[in-house]
Design an enzyme around this catalytic site. Structure first.
Site, mmCIF file in Angstrom:
data_model
loop_
_atom_site.group_PDB
_atom_site.id
_atom_site.type_symbol
_atom_site.label_atom_id
_atom_site.label_comp_id
_atom_site.label_asym_id
_atom_site.label_seq_id
_atom_site.Cartn_x
_atom_site.Cartn_y
_atom_site.Cartn_z
ATOM 1 N N HIS A 11 0.809 -1.237 0.000
ATOM 2 C CA HIS A 11 0.000 0.000 0.000
ATOM 3 C C HIS A 11 0.841 1.285 0.000
ATOM 4 C CE1 HIS A 11 -3.230 -2.777 0.978
ATOM 5 N NE2 HIS A 11 -2.579 -3.176 2.057
ATOM 6 N N SER A 31 1.649 -0.154 -5.148
ATOM 7 C CA SER A 31 0.661 -0.469 -4.118
ATOM 8 C C SER A 31 0.215 -1.905 -4.315
ATOM 9 C CB SER A 31 -0.549 0.454 -4.279
ATOM 10 O OG SER A 31 -0.862 1.055 -3.058
ATOM 11 N N SER A 90 -5.636 1.687 -2.538
ATOM 12 C CA SER A 90 -4.970 2.057 -1.286
ATOM 13 C C SER A 90 -3.892 3.131 -1.417
ATOM 14 C CB SER A 90 -4.364 0.811 -0.635
ATOM 15 O OG SER A 90 -3.351 0.271 -1.449
ATOM 16 N N ASP A 140 3.120 -7.599 0.188
ATOM 17 C CA ASP A 140 1.994 -7.492 1.114
ATOM 18 C C ASP A 140 0.791 -8.153 0.453
ATOM 19 O OD1 ASP A 140 -0.153 -6.826 2.712
ATOM 20 O OD2 ASP A 140 0.384 -4.715 2.918
ATOM 21 N N GLU A 169 4.341 -9.226 4.407
ATOM 22 C CA GLU A 169 3.715 -8.384 5.415
ATOM 23 C C GLU A 169 2.476 -8.982 6.085
ATOM 24 O OE1 GLU A 169 4.677 -5.441 6.467
ATOM 25 O OE2 GLU A 169 2.902 -4.413 7.211
ATOM 26 N N ASN A 212 4.580 -11.055 9.057
ATOM 27 C CA ASN A 212 3.278 -10.978 9.732
ATOM 28 C C ASN A 212 3.308 -11.606 11.114
ATOM 29 O OD1 ASN A 212 0.251 -10.471 9.602
ATOM 30 N ND2 ASN A 212 0.306 -12.675 10.017
ATOM 31 N N LYS A 266 4.250 -7.490 14.889
ATOM 32 C CA LYS A 266 3.455 -7.163 13.703
ATOM 33 C C LYS A 266 2.001 -7.572 13.937
ATOM 34 C CE LYS A 266 1.645 -6.901 9.535
ATOM 35 N NZ LYS A 266 0.272 -7.311 9.252
ATOM 36 N N ASP A 294 -0.241 -4.386 14.572
ATOM 37 C CA ASP A 294 -0.811 -3.800 13.348
ATOM 38 C C ASP A 294 -2.209 -4.388 13.088
ATOM 39 O OD1 ASP A 294 -1.431 -4.217 10.517
ATOM 40 O OD2 ASP A 294 0.573 -3.599 9.962
ATOM 41 N N ASN A 295 -2.300 -5.710 13.026
ATOM 42 C CA ASN A 295 -3.577 -6.331 12.679
ATOM 43 C C ASN A 295 -4.647 -5.968 13.707
ATOM 44 O OD1 ASN A 295 -1.435 -7.535 11.312
ATOM 45 N ND2 ASN A 295 -2.458 -9.496 11.095
ATOM 46 N N CYS A 355 -6.163 -1.961 13.092
ATOM 47 C CA CYS A 355 -7.559 -2.032 12.645
ATOM 48 C C CYS A 355 -8.496 -1.358 13.640
ATOM 49 C CB CYS A 355 -7.974 -3.481 12.392
ATOM 50 S SG CYS A 355 -7.154 -4.183 10.940
ATOM 51 N N HIS A 407 -7.709 -9.000 3.432
ATOM 52 C CA HIS A 407 -6.814 -8.543 2.360
ATOM 53 C C HIS A 407 -7.463 -8.488 0.986
ATOM 54 C CE1 HIS A 407 -2.908 -7.383 0.867
ATOM 55 N NE2 HIS A 407 -3.162 -8.137 -0.189
ATOM 56 N N HIS A 409 -3.691 2.276 8.599
ATOM 57 C CA HIS A 409 -3.233 2.357 9.983
ATOM 58 C C HIS A 409 -2.381 3.603 10.217
ATOM 59 C CE1 HIS A 409 -4.766 -1.578 10.050
ATOM 60 N NE2 HIS A 409 -3.681 -2.291 10.249
ATOM 61 N N SER A 420 5.566 -2.617 12.355
ATOM 62 C CA SER A 420 5.506 -3.547 11.217
ATOM 63 C C SER A 420 6.692 -3.357 10.298
ATOM 64 C CB SER A 420 4.230 -3.298 10.402
ATOM 65 O OG SER A 420 3.100 -3.430 11.210
ATOM 66 N N GLN A 479 9.976 -5.366 8.757
ATOM 67 C CA GLN A 479 10.290 -5.501 7.323
ATOM 68 C C GLN A 479 11.753 -5.153 7.065
ATOM 69 O OE1 GLN A 479 9.054 -6.658 4.648
ATOM 70 N NE2 GLN A 479 6.828 -6.706 4.855
HETATM 71 P P1 NAI Z 1 -6.514 -14.598 11.489
HETATM 72 O O1 NAI Z 1 -6.251 -15.925 10.901
HETATM 73 O O2 NAI Z 1 -5.920 -14.210 12.790
HETATM 74 O O3 NAI Z 1 -8.095 -14.348 11.627
HETATM 75 C C1 NAI Z 1 -9.056 -14.738 10.679
HETATM 76 C C2 NAI Z 1 -10.192 -15.399 11.449
HETATM 77 O O4 NAI Z 1 -11.293 -15.634 10.570
HETATM 78 C C3 NAI Z 1 -9.793 -16.759 12.043
HETATM 79 O O5 NAI Z 1 -10.002 -16.764 13.438
HETATM 80 C C4 NAI Z 1 -10.694 -17.747 11.309
HETATM 81 O O6 NAI Z 1 -11.082 -18.836 12.138
HETATM 82 C C5 NAI Z 1 -11.879 -16.886 10.930
HETATM 83 N N1 NAI Z 1 -12.660 -17.400 9.797
HETATM 84 C C6 NAI Z 1 -12.222 -18.075 8.703
HETATM 85 N N2 NAI Z 1 -13.253 -18.410 7.909
HETATM 86 C C7 NAI Z 1 -14.372 -17.932 8.507
HETATM 87 C C8 NAI Z 1 -15.752 -17.955 8.164
HETATM 88 N N3 NAI Z 1 -16.189 -18.563 7.062
HETATM 89 N N4 NAI Z 1 -16.628 -17.334 9.009
HETATM 90 C C9 NAI Z 1 -16.201 -16.737 10.150
HETATM 91 N N5 NAI Z 1 -14.903 -16.697 10.520
HETATM 92 C C10 NAI Z 1 -14.003 -17.276 9.705
HETATM 93 O O7 NAI Z 1 -6.072 -13.523 10.372
HETATM 94 P P2 NAI Z 1 -5.840 -11.956 10.609
HETATM 95 O O8 NAI Z 1 -4.416 -11.702 10.894
HETATM 96 O O9 NAI Z 1 -6.879 -11.445 11.505
HETATM 97 O O10 NAI Z 1 -6.076 -11.421 9.117
HETATM 98 C C11 NAI Z 1 -7.353 -11.471 8.507
HETATM 99 C C12 NAI Z 1 -7.269 -10.818 7.122
HETATM 100 O O11 NAI Z 1 -6.986 -9.427 7.261
HETATM 101 C C13 NAI Z 1 -6.169 -11.362 6.244
HETATM 102 O O12 NAI Z 1 -6.617 -11.347 4.901
HETATM 103 C C14 NAI Z 1 -5.049 -10.363 6.421
HETATM 104 O O13 NAI Z 1 -4.135 -10.395 5.374
HETATM 105 C C15 NAI Z 1 -5.830 -9.074 6.484
HETATM 106 N N6 NAI Z 1 -5.222 -7.926 7.145
HETATM 107 C C16 NAI Z 1 -5.735 -6.704 6.798
HETATM 108 C C17 NAI Z 1 -5.257 -5.556 7.374
HETATM 109 C C18 NAI Z 1 -5.815 -4.248 6.969
HETATM 110 O O14 NAI Z 1 -5.250 -3.219 7.324
HETATM 111 N N7 NAI Z 1 -6.901 -4.177 6.242
HETATM 112 C C19 NAI Z 1 -4.192 -5.587 8.383
HETATM 113 C C20 NAI Z 1 -3.740 -6.925 8.711
HETATM 114 C C21 NAI Z 1 -4.251 -8.039 8.115
#
Ligand code: NAI
Length: 484
Positions: free
Chosen positions: A55, A78, A83, A141, A203, A228, A233, A237-238, A242, A348, A401, A409, A413
């Site tokens: 991003h 990006s 983003s 990322d 990331e 990650n 991280k 960050d997550n 968020c 993501h 963020h 984070s 990196q």
């Molecule tokens: P995580 O694995 O810690 O959490 C995801 C959760 O979703 C898990 O607990 C899993 O059991 C649950 N899950 C999976 N399928 C499901 C379903 N069908 N119904 C309900 N729950 C379900 O992963 P994390 O770190 O929380 O990341 C989640 C996403 O967010 C990833 O795609 C990651 O890359 C992205 N992300 C986005 C950020 C942003 O700024 N927008 C920042 C960091 C991560």
């Protein structure tokens, strides 16, 4: 520094504003600034060609310029079509000492609101130095740069493309077209590129997931450091990132009062936990969906009702997906929602919400309220609001963020990039590239670099105490299986 002629951004005239914000961010990114001080003299990345797909925000500009300060030759894009912060992209190209007429910074190929064709074109440009060579290492990322090199290599060697992604999707076709063109003009480009790369530092959860799949399949082309899963991280960050940026996106997108609304957060992992706090902090009533019994129990013990989407789809006002999984909110769900329900994703990729299915609902009409905010009107007149076309709304509708959490984070990196160039052999085991996390002492170092700024004063272990709990006075303080 030499002049940069090789870039594509929205408007270099935004550079002065971008530079001001970069300077503000630098103060809030003590980890990155400390690494510049520590390694600026030694130049551990001297002459290394680093390609970044992350991003293109103000905070990312500080990361990219940190890599340059450590000697690297950097190109950037990006990792999402919405983003980019155009002023940050402009300032990164112009650089701290250049002018819009004589840019002297980093070649960036990114603007807010790219098409998918443009997005993948940008990725290809970022991976191609003016002399035709590829990068020595990648900052990724979500894994799109890594994916393109893997798909390209497979396409060039076997003529087939791995079925890693949904082969019906528009995006898959876009990549395929790009590879078809590339194989005509630059036979073997991606194969050579993959063979030359020392490693990638990834990331996010989704990108890491892709890397472990390549590793399991035995098709990983180069080693990877999983940034990650540094504690400093994903547990920061997550979660706290968020917590800040989810409601920022909803507010900027809709200005709706969040207090009192019923919000559903799908997924209670790190991003889900931060998202729930974000909404609760505004006084929303929040419920959670989960598939993992551990995370479901955590949610319940945190005082949240754990439901299925079907239970609440007709009652809730705000829906947020955080799962990193696909097909979470389907077209049927969206038709069953209340009038003016708000639907957004902070995971993501955009496949958490079935946007393709929504567009196919008979009689549905999409109306733009403003960029990245759309009303979808069903045949019966009922409307729902979809943020950022289902792509991550904290970066599409807001600015992602804040700097301080990104400093942690991006310190990971930077350390990972130094590490992979310093010890490339360590990450290839029995001839096979591996995916590994940074050692705990470096994770602890990243945290340490941020303590002063939050006024935290550490207690020092006595030698006897350290012996009693079996650690060194200087750390690491926890075993690798500790979960924080
Ligand atoms: P995580 O694995 O810690 O959490 C995801 C959760 O979703 C898990 O607990 C899993 O059991 C649950 N899950 C999976 N399928 C499901 C379903 N069908 N119904 C309900 N729950 C379900 O992963 P994390 O770190 O929380 O990341 C989640 C996403 O967010 C990833 O795609 C990651 O890359 C992205 N992300 C986005 C950020 C942003 O700024 N927008 C920042 C960091 C991560």
């Amino acid at each position: 520094a030499g002049s940069v002629s090789d870039f594509k951004v929205a408007d270099l005239g935004l550079a002065a504003f971008g530079r001001k914000e970069i300077e503000l961010a630098e103060h809030e990114m003590p980890g990155l600034m400390a690494l510049r001080k520590e390694f600026g003299g030694a130049q551990p990345l001297k002459g290394k060609k680093i390609a970044g797909s992350l991003h293109m925000t103000v905070q990312t500009a500080v990361l990219a310029e940190t890599l340059v300060a450590l000697g690297a030759d950097v190109r950037w894009v990006s990792c999402n079509i919405f983003s980019t912060q155009d002023h940050a992209a402009a300032a990164t190209v112009v650089g701290p000492n250049g002018t819009p007429d004589n840019p002297q910074g980093i070649p960036v190929f990114a603007w807010k609101g790219e098409t998918l064709e443009e997005y993948w074109w940008c990725t290809e440009q970022m991976l191609t130095w003016p002399d035709g060579s590829g990068p020595d290492s990648i900052v990724d990322d979500g894994g799109d740069a890594t994916l393109l090199i893997h798909m390209g290599t497979e396409y060039e060697t076997g003529g087939v493309v791995p079925q890693a992604e949904d082969t019906d999707s528009e995006e898959y076709q876009v990549i395929l077209n790009l590879l078809r063109r590339s194989i005509v003009d630059h036979q073997g480009r991606y194969t050579r590129m993959g063979a030359n790369i020392i490693g990638v530092t990834e990331e996010t959860t989704t990108g890491v997931h892709r890397l472990y799949e390549f590793e399991r399949a035995g098709t990983l082309l180069f080693p990877a450091i999983n940034v990650n899963d540094s504690v400093t991280k994903s547990k920061f960050d997550n979660k706290y990132g968020c917590r800040h940026s989810l409601i920022d996106g909803i507010n900027r997108g809709t200005d709706v009062m969040i207090a009192g609304k019923l919000a559903v957060v799908c997924g209670y992992g790190d991003v889900g936990k931060g998202s729930v706090e974000s909404l609760r902090g505004q006084g929303a009533r929040v419920v959670v969906t989960e598939v993992d019994p551990i995370c479901a129990l955590q949610a319940a013990m945190d005082g949240l009702e754990v439901v299925t989407l079907d239970d609440v789809v007709g009652k809730a006002d705000i829906f947020v997906t955080t799962t990193g999984n696909k097909d979470i909110i389907m077209a049927d769900h969206m038709q069953a929602m209340k009038h003016q329900a708000i639907v957004g994703n902070i995971g993501h990729f955009d496949n958490e919400i079935d946007m393709a299915g929504l567009a196919k609902v008979p009689g549905v009409v999409k109306t733009e309220v403003k960029p990245q905010v759309h009303e979808w009107t069903f045949a019966d007149g009922k409307k729902i609001i979809v943020l950022s076309e289902g792509r991550l709304l904290n970066l599409g509708n807001a600015t992602g963020h804040p700097s301080f959490v990104m400093s942690a984070s991006f310190a990971n990196q930077t350390i990972a990039q130094i590490e992979i160039h310093k010890n490339p052999e360590a990450y290839v085991v029995d001839g096979k590239p591996t995916v590994t996390t940074l050692p705990k002492h470096l994770d602890e170092k990243v945290a340490r670099l941020h303590l002063d700024a939050v006024g935290a004063k550490l207690t020092t272990l006595s030698k006897e105490q350290a012996e009693y709990i079996g650690v060194d006075v200087a750390g690491p303080y926890k075993s690798d299986h500790y979960r924080y």
